[in-house]
Design a protein around this motif. Structure first.
Motif, PDB file in Angstrom:
ATOM      1  N   ASN A   1      10.208  18.218  21.797  1.00 50.79           N
ATOM      2  CA  ASN A   1       9.589  18.332  20.487  1.00 50.79           C
ATOM      3  C   ASN A   1      10.053  17.231  19.545  1.00 50.79           C
ATOM      4  N   VAL A   2      11.348  16.981  19.557  1.00 56.39           N
ATOM      5  CA  VAL A   2      11.898  15.966  18.658  1.00 56.39           C
ATOM      6  C   VAL A   2      11.350  14.597  19.017  1.00 56.39           C
ATOM      7  N   ARG A   3      11.337  14.305  20.300  1.00 55.26           N
ATOM      8  CA  ARG A   3      10.794  13.016  20.734  1.00 55.26           C
ATOM      9  C   ARG A   3       9.338  12.873  20.293  1.00 55.26           C
ATOM     10  N   SER A   4       8.563  13.919  20.498  1.00 53.31           N
ATOM     11  CA  SER A   4       7.156  13.866  20.099  1.00 53.31           C
ATOM     12  C   SER A   4       7.025  13.628  18.601  1.00 53.31           C
ATOM     13  N   LEU A   5       7.878  14.290  17.851  1.00 52.06           N
ATOM     14  CA  LEU A   5       7.795  14.140  16.399  1.00 52.06           C
ATOM     15  C   LEU A   5       8.042  12.696  15.979  1.00 52.06           C
ATOM     16  N   ILE A   6       9.078  12.105  16.529  1.00 46.46           N
ATOM     17  CA  ILE A   6       9.363  10.704  16.194  1.00 46.46           C
ATOM     18  C   ILE A   6       8.158   9.844  16.530  1.00 46.46           C
ATOM     19  N   LEU A   7       7.626  10.069  17.688  1.00 46.20           N
ATOM     20  CA  LEU A   7       6.476   9.280  18.143  1.00 46.20           C
ATOM     21  C   LEU A   7       5.287   9.450  17.208  1.00 46.20           C
ATOM     22  N   ILE A   8       5.035  10.681  16.819  1.00 43.62           N
ATOM     23  CA  ILE A   8       3.884  10.947  15.941  1.00 43.62           C
ATOM     24  C   ILE A   8       4.044  10.238  14.605  1.00 43.62           C
ATOM     25  N   VAL A   9       5.243  10.328  14.037  1.00 43.47           N
ATOM     26  CA  VAL A   9       5.462   9.694  12.736  1.00 43.47           C
ATOM     27  C   VAL A   9       5.280   8.185  12.841  1.00 43.47           C
ATOM     28  N   CYS A  10       5.807   7.599  13.908  1.00 39.19           N
ATOM     29  CA  CYS A  10       5.647   6.160  14.100  1.00 39.19           C
ATOM     30  C   CYS A  10       4.170   5.794  14.184  1.00 39.19           C
ATOM     31  N   GLU A  11       3.457   6.488  15.008  1.00 40.17           N
ATOM     32  CA  GLU A  11       2.028   6.181  15.160  1.00 40.17           C
ATOM     33  C   GLU A  11       1.284   6.387  13.854  1.00 40.17           C
ATOM     34  N   PHE A  12       1.654   7.417  13.143  1.00 43.47           N
ATOM     35  CA  PHE A  12       0.980   7.720  11.879  1.00 43.47           C
ATOM     36  C   PHE A  12       1.144   6.572  10.894  1.00 43.47           C
ATOM     37  N   LEU A  13       2.373   6.133  10.722  1.00 42.70           N
ATOM     38  CA  LEU A  13       2.617   5.044   9.779  1.00 42.70           C
ATOM     39  C   LEU A  13       1.988   3.741  10.253  1.00 42.70           C
ATOM     40  N   LEU A  14       2.006   3.566  11.546  1.00 39.99           N
ATOM     41  CA  LEU A  14       1.425   2.353  12.105  1.00 39.99           C
ATOM     42  C   LEU A  14      -0.082   2.309  11.821  1.00 39.99           C
ATOM     43  N   ALA A  15      -0.726   3.421  12.065  1.00 46.82           N
ATOM     44  CA  ALA A  15      -2.175   3.487  11.822  1.00 46.82           C
ATOM     45  C   ALA A  15      -2.476   3.252  10.349  1.00 46.82           C
ATOM     46  N   LEU A  16      -1.657   3.822   9.503  1.00 45.59           N
ATOM     47  CA  LEU A  16      -1.833   3.650   8.063  1.00 45.59           C
ATOM     48  C   LEU A  16      -1.670   2.188   7.684  1.00 45.59           C
ATOM     49  N   GLU A  17      -0.667   1.575   8.275  1.00 50.58           N
ATOM     50  CA  GLU A  17      -0.388   0.157   8.028  1.00 50.58           C
ATOM     51  C   GLU A  17      -1.606  -0.688   8.366  1.00 50.58           C
ATOM     52  N   ARG A  18      -2.180  -0.418   9.507  1.00 49.35           N
ATOM     53  CA  ARG A  18      -3.336  -1.191   9.957  1.00 49.35           C
ATOM     54  C   ARG A  18      -4.517  -0.986   9.032  1.00 49.35           C
ATOM     55  N   ARG A  19      -4.739   0.263   8.644  1.00 47.43           N
ATOM     56  CA  ARG A  19      -5.952   0.561   7.891  1.00 47.43           C
ATOM     57  C   ARG A  19      -5.843   0.126   6.436  1.00 47.43           C
ATOM     58  N   CYS A  20      -4.725   0.422   5.815  1.00 47.86           N
ATOM     59  CA  CYS A  20      -4.578   0.115   4.392  1.00 47.86           C
ATOM     60  C   CYS A  20      -3.481  -0.925   4.228  1.00 47.86           C
ATOM     61  N   ALA A  21      -3.748  -2.095   4.710  1.00 50.31           N
ATOM     62  CA  ALA A  21      -2.736  -3.139   4.687  1.00 50.31           C
ATOM     63  C   ALA A  21      -2.419  -3.568   3.261  1.00 50.31           C
ATOM     64  N   GLY A  22      -1.407  -4.395   3.145  1.00 48.48           N
ATOM     65  CA  GLY A  22      -1.019  -4.881   1.824  1.00 48.48           C
ATOM     66  C   GLY A  22      -0.013  -3.958   1.177  1.00 48.48           C
ATOM     67  N   PRO A  23       0.808  -4.523   0.282  1.00 51.92           N
ATOM     68  CA  PRO A  23       1.858  -3.730  -0.351  1.00 51.92           C
ATOM     69  C   PRO A  23       1.300  -2.933  -1.533  1.00 51.92           C
ATOM     70  N   HIS A  24       1.364  -1.631  -1.438  1.00 49.11           N
ATOM     71  CA  HIS A  24       0.903  -0.750  -2.521  1.00 49.11           C
ATOM     72  C   HIS A  24       2.010   0.227  -2.822  1.00 49.11           C
ATOM     73  N   PRO A  25       2.962  -0.192  -3.624  1.00 47.30           N
ATOM     74  CA  PRO A  25       4.183   0.609  -3.812  1.00 47.30           C
ATOM     75  C   PRO A  25       3.889   2.059  -4.149  1.00 47.30           C
ATOM     76  N   GLU A  26       2.984   2.306  -5.083  1.00 44.31           N
ATOM     77  CA  GLU A  26       2.772   3.699  -5.495  1.00 44.31           C
ATOM     78  C   GLU A  26       2.116   4.493  -4.372  1.00 44.31           C
ATOM     79  N   PHE A  27       1.176   3.856  -3.701  1.00 48.29           N
ATOM     80  CA  PHE A  27       0.531   4.503  -2.558  1.00 48.29           C
ATOM     81  C   PHE A  27       1.562   4.864  -1.501  1.00 48.29           C
ATOM     82  N   ASP A  28       2.386   3.896  -1.156  1.00 50.82           N
ATOM     83  CA  ASP A  28       3.398   4.138  -0.140  1.00 50.82           C
ATOM     84  C   ASP A  28       4.346   5.256  -0.547  1.00 50.82           C
ATOM     85  N   ALA A  29       4.726   5.265  -1.815  1.00 47.66           N
ATOM     86  CA  ALA A  29       5.656   6.290  -2.283  1.00 47.66           C
ATOM     87  C   ALA A  29       5.050   7.680  -2.147  1.00 47.66           C
ATOM     88  N   LEU A  30       3.779   7.801  -2.488  1.00 49.60           N
ATOM     89  CA  LEU A  30       3.123   9.100  -2.398  1.00 49.60           C
ATOM     90  C   LEU A  30       3.029   9.564  -0.951  1.00 49.60           C
TER      91      LEU A  30
END
Lengths: 190, 190
Positions: B91-120
DNA sequence: GCTCCCCTGTTGCTTAACCAACACCGGTGC
DNA sequence: GCACCGGTGTTGGTTAAGCAACAGGGGAGC
């Protein structure tokens, strides 16, 4: 200015949504189980709409089919940029072509003999064709009823024939061949 | 039985529809103009719902972002069949993997530095991770707050790090490397 | 300073969709 | 015959969405 200025434009958004959802569910179910087997309950469940709400929009599934056919056909008309107010050889040729393609697509999607289904489609489609022709002819002819009727049946008949052919010629050549037969009684010799 | 038995199941269909439409419009606009430039009016227009109706569901676009992140993350959780009640290395391994993929996908889709967006996003995501870990630990440990907190920050930090790497190693090798660091303070030695 | 413009939240009233329940029909089983 | 089942239309009362209008904030231009 035009008689039907895209009736779905200034409608309550809820109504637009509901109709759209019902139509989408209808198309899906039509392919899955066919018109005969599909029930209003199915439609409600698939579209996420309450059954009572369905009846607020359509009398029954037959009325829905009628509406769906007319809507889809009308969409083809505008997509092809078919002028609905003035006649002319190009308009007539386009119309024949559209009806052929329409029936052909229907044939492919909802294969098999469904007499009642076919009859309903035919009725709706012929009325639409007739109305279109009347719009074209009314400009010049005081009484266009008869020529419009003849051309309507001719076009629909040709299209059915085409869509049932085992070995179909290219649509353009078929239309080229069919056009003079339709136009003969329709457009004044020029 | 479970605390959140798929909350969207027994909801008024109208509410489900509305939320779904808003979410779809949100995703589309997020890619088109980004979070900062996107207005509630845009959302209403794009989704076809009334602006007042939007406010009946979300306080503002920030609340919507929060909801969207949690929803999407929750969907990933169930999609991966991650057991939300018992812990264990897998479960723990899966969780780490999911979070990584989630942020990665977000990075790809909404590129560029958006401090407030990232914070939220970070805030919402960390809370979700924390809640998940608490659920796992609470079974055995009377007070799981501290280890859950440490692990939460660790996981989120690792995932951000990974998603920002210029040359990323394969996700599996990264997770294999990261796992023991997270698990150290989380799971009892066995 | 000022106005202009665009967006934000919020309001009362209207309208459409939901829901449960109803009576009804046509077929199936027995 | 009768009971059952699944689908049909219809109903009245409830709830959510639509809409127009409001006051107010904040930035751009001048």
């Amino acid at each position: 200015m035009s008689p039907k200025p895209d009736a779905s434009a200034d409608l309550d958004p809820r109504v637009r949504r509901t109709r759209l959802l019902i139509l989408e569910a209808f198309h899906a179910l039509l392919e899955e189980k066919g018109f005969k087997a599909l029930s209003v309950q199915d439609l409600a469940a698939r579209s996420g709409i309450n059954r009572a709400t369905f009846y607020a929009h359509f009398a029954d599934k037959y009325a829905l089919l009628d509406h769906a056919v007319r809507t889809a056909f009308g969409a083809e008309i505008v997509k092809r940029g078919l002028d609905t107010h003035t006649d002319g050889p190009e308009n007539v040729r386009s119309l024949i072509l559209i009806v052929c393609e329409f029936l052909l697509a229907l044939e492919r999607r909802c294969a098999g003999p469904h007499p009642e289904f076919d009859a309903l489609v035919e009725g709706a489609l012929r009325q639409e064709i007739h109305a279109l022709l009347m719009g074209w002819l009314a400009v010049r002819r005081p009484s266009a009823e008869l020529p419009a009727t003849v051309a309507t049946w001719a076009i629909y008949g040709l299209a059915t024939h085409y869509s049932h052919l085992k070995r179909r010629p290219a649509l353009e050549t078929f239309v080229a061949e069919a056009y003079p037969l339709v136009a003969a009684g329709l457009l004044p010799a020029r």
